[in-house]
Motif scaffolding. Structure first.
Motif, PDB file in Angstrom:
ATOM      1  N   HIS A  63     105.012 104.525 -15.850  1.00 22.20           N
ATOM      2  CA  HIS A  63     105.936 105.131 -16.807  1.00 22.20           C
ATOM      3  C   HIS A  63     106.935 104.082 -17.313  1.00 22.20           C
ATOM      4  CE1 HIS A  63     108.542 108.192 -18.599  1.00 22.20           C
ATOM      5  NE2 HIS A  63     109.551 107.552 -18.042  1.00 22.20           N
ATOM      6  N   GLU A  64     107.447 103.286 -16.385  1.00 24.72           N
ATOM      7  CA  GLU A  64     108.433 102.263 -16.741  1.00 24.72           C
ATOM      8  C   GLU A  64     107.824 101.262 -17.740  1.00 24.72           C
ATOM      9  OE1 GLU A  64     111.397 102.707 -15.593  1.00 24.72           O
ATOM     10  OE2 GLU A  64     112.424 100.824 -16.122  1.00 24.72           O
ATOM     11  N   LEU A  65     106.580 100.845 -17.486  1.00 27.06           N
ATOM     12  CA  LEU A  65     105.905  99.908 -18.394  1.00 27.06           C
ATOM     13  C   LEU A  65     105.731 100.539 -19.772  1.00 27.06           C
ATOM     14  CD1 LEU A  65     103.115  98.587 -15.985  1.00 27.06           C
ATOM     15  CD2 LEU A  65     104.945  97.197 -16.993  1.00 27.06           C
ATOM     16  N   VAL A  66     105.160 101.729 -19.774  1.00 30.54           N
ATOM     17  CA  VAL A  66     104.794 102.361 -21.044  1.00 30.54           C
ATOM     18  C   VAL A  66     106.028 102.671 -21.886  1.00 30.54           C
ATOM     19  CG1 VAL A  66     103.759 104.444 -22.037  1.00 30.54           C
ATOM     20  CG2 VAL A  66     102.593 103.245 -20.190  1.00 30.54           C
ATOM     21  N   THR A  67     107.099 103.134 -21.237  1.00 35.99           N
ATOM     22  CA  THR A  67     108.292 103.458 -22.030  1.00 35.99           C
ATOM     23  C   THR A  67     108.957 102.197 -22.578  1.00 35.99           C
ATOM     24  OG1 THR A  67     109.614 103.572 -20.023  1.00 35.99           O
ATOM     25  CG2 THR A  67     108.827 105.672 -20.916  1.00 35.99           C
ATOM     26  N   HIS A  68     108.609 101.031 -22.010  1.00 33.73           N
ATOM     27  CA  HIS A  68     109.122  99.774 -22.570  1.00 33.73           C
ATOM     28  C   HIS A  68     108.101  99.089 -23.477  1.00 33.73           C
ATOM     29  CE1 HIS A  68     112.175 100.369 -19.454  1.00 33.73           C
ATOM     30  NE2 HIS A  68     112.943  99.644 -20.248  1.00 33.73           N
ATOM     31  N   GLY A  69     107.055  99.817 -23.864  1.00 30.57           N
ATOM     32  CA  GLY A  69     106.099  99.282 -24.829  1.00 30.57           C
ATOM     33  C   GLY A  69     105.149  98.254 -24.250  1.00 30.57           C
ATOM     34  N   ILE A  70     104.962  98.257 -22.921  1.00 30.89           N
ATOM     35  CA  ILE A  70     104.047  97.297 -22.286  1.00 30.89           C
ATOM     36  C   ILE A  70     102.797  98.046 -21.823  1.00 30.89           C
ATOM     37  CG2 ILE A  70     103.766  95.662 -20.376  1.00 30.89           C
ATOM     38  CD1 ILE A  70     106.834  95.228 -20.568  1.00 30.89           C
ATOM     39  N   GLU A  71     101.647  97.578 -22.320  1.00 28.13           N
ATOM     40  CA  GLU A  71     100.387  98.259 -22.024  1.00 28.13           C
ATOM     41  C   GLU A  71      99.925  97.933 -20.605  1.00 28.13           C
ATOM     42  OE1 GLU A  71      97.917  99.357 -25.007  1.00 28.13           O
ATOM     43  OE2 GLU A  71      97.361 100.579 -23.260  1.00 28.13           O
ATOM     44  N   PRO A  72      99.764  98.937 -19.746  1.00 28.99           N
ATOM     45  CA  PRO A  72      99.275  98.641 -18.395  1.00 28.99           C
ATOM     46  C   PRO A  72      97.765  98.396 -18.354  1.00 28.99           C
ATOM     47  CG  PRO A  72      99.882 100.982 -18.590  1.00 28.99           C
ATOM     48  CD  PRO A  72     100.049 100.361 -19.954  1.00 28.99           C
ATOM     49  N   HIS A  73      97.372  97.318 -17.686  1.00 32.00           N
ATOM     50  CA  HIS A  73      95.961  97.045 -17.421  1.00 32.00           C
ATOM     51  C   HIS A  73      95.797  97.110 -15.915  1.00 32.00           C
ATOM     52  CE1 HIS A  73      94.620  95.121 -21.386  1.00 32.00           C
ATOM     53  NE2 HIS A  73      95.852  95.557 -21.594  1.00 32.00           N
ATOM     54  N   VAL A  74      95.047  98.058 -15.429  1.00 32.36           N
ATOM     55  CA  VAL A  74      95.040  98.329 -13.996  1.00 32.36           C
ATOM     56  C   VAL A  74      93.739  97.902 -13.331  1.00 32.36           C
ATOM     57  CG1 VAL A  74      95.180 100.134 -12.239  1.00 32.36           C
ATOM     58  CG2 VAL A  74      96.681 100.224 -14.245  1.00 32.36           C
ATOM     59  N   THR A  75      93.896  97.119 -12.260  1.00 25.72           N
ATOM     60  CA  THR A  75      92.761  96.740 -11.431  1.00 25.72           C
ATOM     61  C   THR A  75      92.707  97.668 -10.225  1.00 25.72           C
ATOM     62  OG1 THR A  75      92.912  94.436 -12.097  1.00 25.72           O
ATOM     63  CG2 THR A  75      91.815  94.874 -10.005  1.00 25.72           C
ATOM     64  N   LEU A  76      91.528  98.189  -9.913  1.00 19.54           N
ATOM     65  CA  LEU A  76      91.407  99.104  -8.780  1.00 19.54           C
ATOM     66  C   LEU A  76      91.249  98.373  -7.458  1.00 19.54           C
ATOM     67  CD1 LEU A  76      89.058 101.794 -10.359  1.00 19.54           C
ATOM     68  CD2 LEU A  76      91.536 101.918 -10.011  1.00 19.54           C
ATOM     69  N   PHE A  77      90.547  97.243  -7.495  1.00 17.68           N
ATOM     70  CA  PHE A  77      90.309  96.534  -6.235  1.00 17.68           C
ATOM     71  C   PHE A  77      90.580  95.047  -6.382  1.00 17.68           C
ATOM     72  CE2 PHE A  77      87.613  94.164  -3.279  1.00 17.68           C
ATOM     73  CZ  PHE A  77      88.142  94.637  -2.098  1.00 17.68           C
ATOM     74  N   HIS A  78      91.600  94.580  -5.683  1.00 17.14           N
ATOM     75  CA  HIS A  78      91.957  93.169  -5.721  1.00 17.14           C
ATOM     76  C   HIS A  78      92.009  92.655  -4.274  1.00 17.14           C
ATOM     77  CE1 HIS A  78      94.148  89.911  -8.114  1.00 17.14           C
ATOM     78  NE2 HIS A  78      94.189  89.471  -6.880  1.00 17.14           N
ATOM     79  N   TYR A  79      90.864  92.515  -3.654  1.00 14.74           N
ATOM     80  CA  TYR A  79      90.736  91.956  -2.302  1.00 14.74           C
ATOM     81  C   TYR A  79      91.263  92.814  -1.163  1.00 14.74           C
ATOM     82  CZ  TYR A  79      90.046  87.330  -4.561  1.00 14.74           C
ATOM     83  OH  TYR A  79      89.598  86.279  -5.297  1.00 14.74           O
ATOM     84  N   ASP A  80      91.758  94.047  -1.433  1.00 11.83           N
ATOM     85  CA  ASP A  80      92.513  94.754  -0.390  1.00 11.83           C
ATOM     86  C   ASP A  80      91.896  96.101   0.007  1.00 11.83           C
ATOM     87  OD1 ASP A  80      93.078  95.781  -2.879  1.00 11.83           O
ATOM     88  OD2 ASP A  80      95.246  95.894  -2.591  1.00 11.83           O
ATOM     89  N   LEU A  81      90.698  96.030   0.553  1.00 12.30           N
ATOM     90  CA  LEU A  81      90.042  97.254   1.026  1.00 12.30           C
ATOM     91  C   LEU A  81      90.845  97.898   2.163  1.00 12.30           C
ATOM     92  CD1 LEU A  81      87.208  98.744   0.675  1.00 12.30           C
ATOM     93  CD2 LEU A  81      86.713  97.779   2.924  1.00 12.30           C
ATOM     94  N   PRO A  82      90.976  99.230   2.165  1.00 10.02           N
ATOM     95  CA  PRO A  82      91.627  99.882   3.311  1.00 10.02           C
ATOM     96  C   PRO A  82      90.950  99.464   4.624  1.00 10.02           C
ATOM     97  CG  PRO A  82      91.351 101.469   1.536  1.00 10.02           C
ATOM     98  CD  PRO A  82      90.637 100.207   1.110  1.00 10.02           C
ATOM     99  N   GLN A  83      91.751  99.033   5.569  1.00 10.57           N
ATOM    100  CA  GLN A  83      91.208  98.567   6.848  1.00 10.57           C
ATOM    101  C   GLN A  83      90.372  99.652   7.513  1.00 10.57           C
ATOM    102  OE1 GLN A  83      91.505  95.412   8.153  1.00 10.57           O
ATOM    103  NE2 GLN A  83      90.094  96.120   9.746  1.00 10.57           N
ATOM    104  N   SER A  84      90.766 100.906   7.351  1.00 15.45           N
ATOM    105  CA  SER A  84      90.042 101.970   8.045  1.00 15.45           C
ATOM    106  C   SER A  84      88.584 102.048   7.592  1.00 15.45           C
ATOM    107  CB  SER A  84      90.741 103.317   7.884  1.00 15.45           C
ATOM    108  OG  SER A  84      90.809 103.631   6.521  1.00 15.45           O
ATOM    109  N   LEU A  85      88.294 101.693   6.327  1.00 16.86           N
ATOM    110  CA  LEU A  85      86.899 101.710   5.878  1.00 16.86           C
ATOM    111  C   LEU A  85      86.132 100.509   6.432  1.00 16.86           C
ATOM    112  CD1 LEU A  85      87.182 102.884   2.152  1.00 16.86           C
ATOM    113  CD2 LEU A  85      86.900 104.259   4.221  1.00 16.86           C
ATOM    114  N   GLU A  86      86.851  99.400   6.569  1.00 15.51           N
ATOM    115  CA  GLU A  86      86.239  98.220   7.202  1.00 15.51           C
ATOM    116  C   GLU A  86      85.862  98.559   8.640  1.00 15.51           C
ATOM    117  OE1 GLU A  86      85.769  95.482   5.432  1.00 15.51           O
ATOM    118  OE2 GLU A  86      85.081  94.099   6.987  1.00 15.51           O
TER     119      GLU A  86
END
Ligand code: NAG
Ligand code: NAG
Ligand code: NAG
Ligand code: NAG
Ligand code: NAG
Ligand code: NAG
Length: 472
Positions: free
Chosen positions: A125-148
């Motif tokens: 919300h903070e990004l968008v209301t300041h006119g900054i387009e969010p580009h979202v990555t779902l996985f950046h090296y950080d798998l939940p340990q419990s699945l490992e």
């Protein structure tokens, strides 16, 4: 070391031979070309044990090395409003960041953590209301340990279902504001680093690791990464795309390979290195199967796509994110063979660290010009040379849509902790307040984005002075 130094010199020479004065500006790029910057969750957020977050494999790996970790990082979790303000001052159009899967869904699957959910809603919300387009990555090296722990994470095909369910939560909860999704960051490097070399989480390999198998696991993991990406991408197309109108991409680490001599052998080596580092992921995404050279070399260790999987993966990336820091000359010499085949011996040649324009041209010609987004290191010389190179490639028909500087601020870095500082903003990690201050690169980028030529020229003069007073 020699190569690294000559690399820097090449970029400096580009700059100081008057590349800047030749001149290009923001207005030379298409209007909708996005200029942004980037961070990732574990490297920026901190608050590792707060509000219900559970560890990821990166937490575990960093703690096992013992020196430092992302427990606090830049404390972005608490300072996100201040940081969005800096983005506004810099003039960013877009911001690329990742979601911590184990903050949003602490056990990797099952219940959503309401405080995690609220944090990402607030930040977006903070990004968008300041006119900054969010580009979202779902996985950046950080798998939940419990699945490992439960089933070996990316080694198991069970990951496909859990990743898709996680992506579903993200699309559903954030998709009204987020139009650019990247499923997996630097998939080739995650795979090689984590399962061949053992240098990054989860730290598996055949040599000097507690467990792992470098002959087989990198290929199995890459296969599951491609299938998980494709499954999430298909879900988006079926369930959300009509309503939300976004796109789903995939990112790889791009090295600019060039032959060290004009020999035929070196030329073949370069093609082979490109097949292994890019074709491994890009060929399936674009044509539905691995490169022939990989199939021949890796043989039965390379998983095989069923017809159905091939169709699922083919065409599943709306764009490709290309992360580029390194260039490399390739010579036809064999790497040391340590008794078992792994990714490095499969590539078959020594790869050592040099050009963006070349990578973009290669991907344009070989893979039908998929839309690309870029991010990389922040130094002004690099920025100037890169942005100039991208402009040339765009003018020559490369379908590059955006450029993201890595990183927005100094972060906790993968291999070097807090020592390497790639940020456009300096973060004082000794200061309890973690004070941020702009480096010259932030001022340069901001002036470029705002078209402030007098500031750009001032910085160029300052650089010339700095370089003539040093002895590089
Ligand atoms: C800034 O420089 C660019 C490229 O040299 C030029 O196209 C533009 O007109 C200049 N802007 C101003 C305000 O002088
Ligand atoms: C890796 O797995 C392959 C296939 O299962 C096996 O033949 C090989 O011995 C394993 N290598 C190591 C180092 O464990
Ligand atoms: C520009 O594009 C053309 C057509 O794809 C290609 O043949 C040429 O090599 C490219 N030029 C450069 C400098 O990459
Ligand atoms: C960083 O913060 C510490 C503690 O507040 C302070 O002593 C130091 O001068 C700061 N360093 C820089 C470079 O600002
Ligand atoms: C350009 O930058 C200078 C100094 O950094 C500033 O004083 C000036 O107001 C800026 N001009 C514009 C048009 O933003
Ligand atoms: C660069 O050096 C020249 C000559 O030493 C000096 O006059 C000028 O002020 C310097 N410029 C900057 C931006 O430091």
């Amino acid at each position: 070391m020699d190569r690294v130094l000559s690399l820097i010199t090449i970029f400096l020479v580009l700059v100081f031979s008057g590349k800047r004065s030749e001149g290009y500006s923001r207005n030379d790029f298409p209007k909708d070309f996005a200029f942004g910057s980037a961070t990732s969750a574990y490297q920026w957020e901190g608050a590792a044990y707060e509000d219900g977050r559970k560890p990821s494999i990166w937490d575990t790996f960093a703690h096992s090395l013992g020196e430092n970790n992302g427990d606090t990082a830049c404390d972005g979790y608490h300072k996100y409003k201040e940081d969005v303000q800096l983005m506004v001052e810099t003039g960013l159009n877009a911001f690329r960041f990742s979601i911590s899967w184990s903050r949003l869904i602490p056990n990797g699957r099952g219940p959503i953590n309401p405080k995690g959910l609220q944090f990402y809603k607030n930040f977006i919300h903070e990004l968008v209301t300041h006119g900054i387009e969010p580009h979202v990555t779902l996985f950046h090296y950080d798998l939940p340990q419990s699945l490992e722990d439960e089933y070996g994470g990316w080694i198991s095909r069970r990951i496909i279902k859990d990743f898709t369910a996680y992506a579903d939560v993200c699309f559903r909860e954030f998709g009204n504001k987020v139009k650019f999704w990247n499923t997996v960051n630097e998939a080739n490097i995650f795979t090689i680093g984590g399962y061949n070399d053992g240098l990054t989480a989860p730290g598996r390999c055949s040599n000097n690791c507690l467990s792992g198998n470098s002959s087989t696991e990198p290929y199995i993991v890459a296969h599951n990464v491609l299938l998980a990406h494709a499954s999430a991408s298909r879900l988006y197309k079926k369930k959300y795309k009509d309503m939300q109108g976004g796109s789903v991409g995939f990112s790889i680490f791009g090295i600019g390979f060039s032959p060290s001599t004009n020999s035929k052998d070196d030329e073949i080596s370069v093609q082979r290195a490109r097949d292994f580092y890019f074709g491994w992921m890009l060929r399936p995404l674009i044509f539905g199967d691995y490169p022939d050279s990989m199939k021949q070399t890796v043989g039965s260790r390379l998983p095989v796509f069923t017809e159905e999987e091939s169709q699922l993966v083919k065409g599943s990336a709306d764009f490709v994110g290309l992360i580029h820091y390194l260039t490399s000359t390739v010579t036809n010499t064999k790497p040391k063979f340590s008794g078992f085949p792994d990714f490095n011996t499969d590539v078959g040649y020594d790869v050592a660290p040099w050009a963006m324009e070349g990578v973009l041209e290669y991907i344009k010609q070989s893979y039908g010009n998929p839309p690309l987004q870029l991010k990389d290191t922040p130094r002004i010389e690099f920025l100037d040379a890169y942005i100039g190179a991208i402009l040339k490639a765009v003018r020559n028909g490369s379908d590059t849509r955006g450029y993201f500087v890595w990183s927005f601020m100094d972060l906790y870095e993968l291999l070097t902790g807090y020592d390497a500082s790639f940020g456009m903003y300096y973060v004082n990690f000794s200061d309890p307040q973690l004070k941020r201050s702009p480096k010259l690169s932030a001022q340069w980028y901001s002036a470029f984005l705002k078209g402030n030529n007098s500031t750009l020229q001032g910085i160029a003069k300052l650089q010339t002075n700095l370089s003539s007073s040093s002895s590089f």
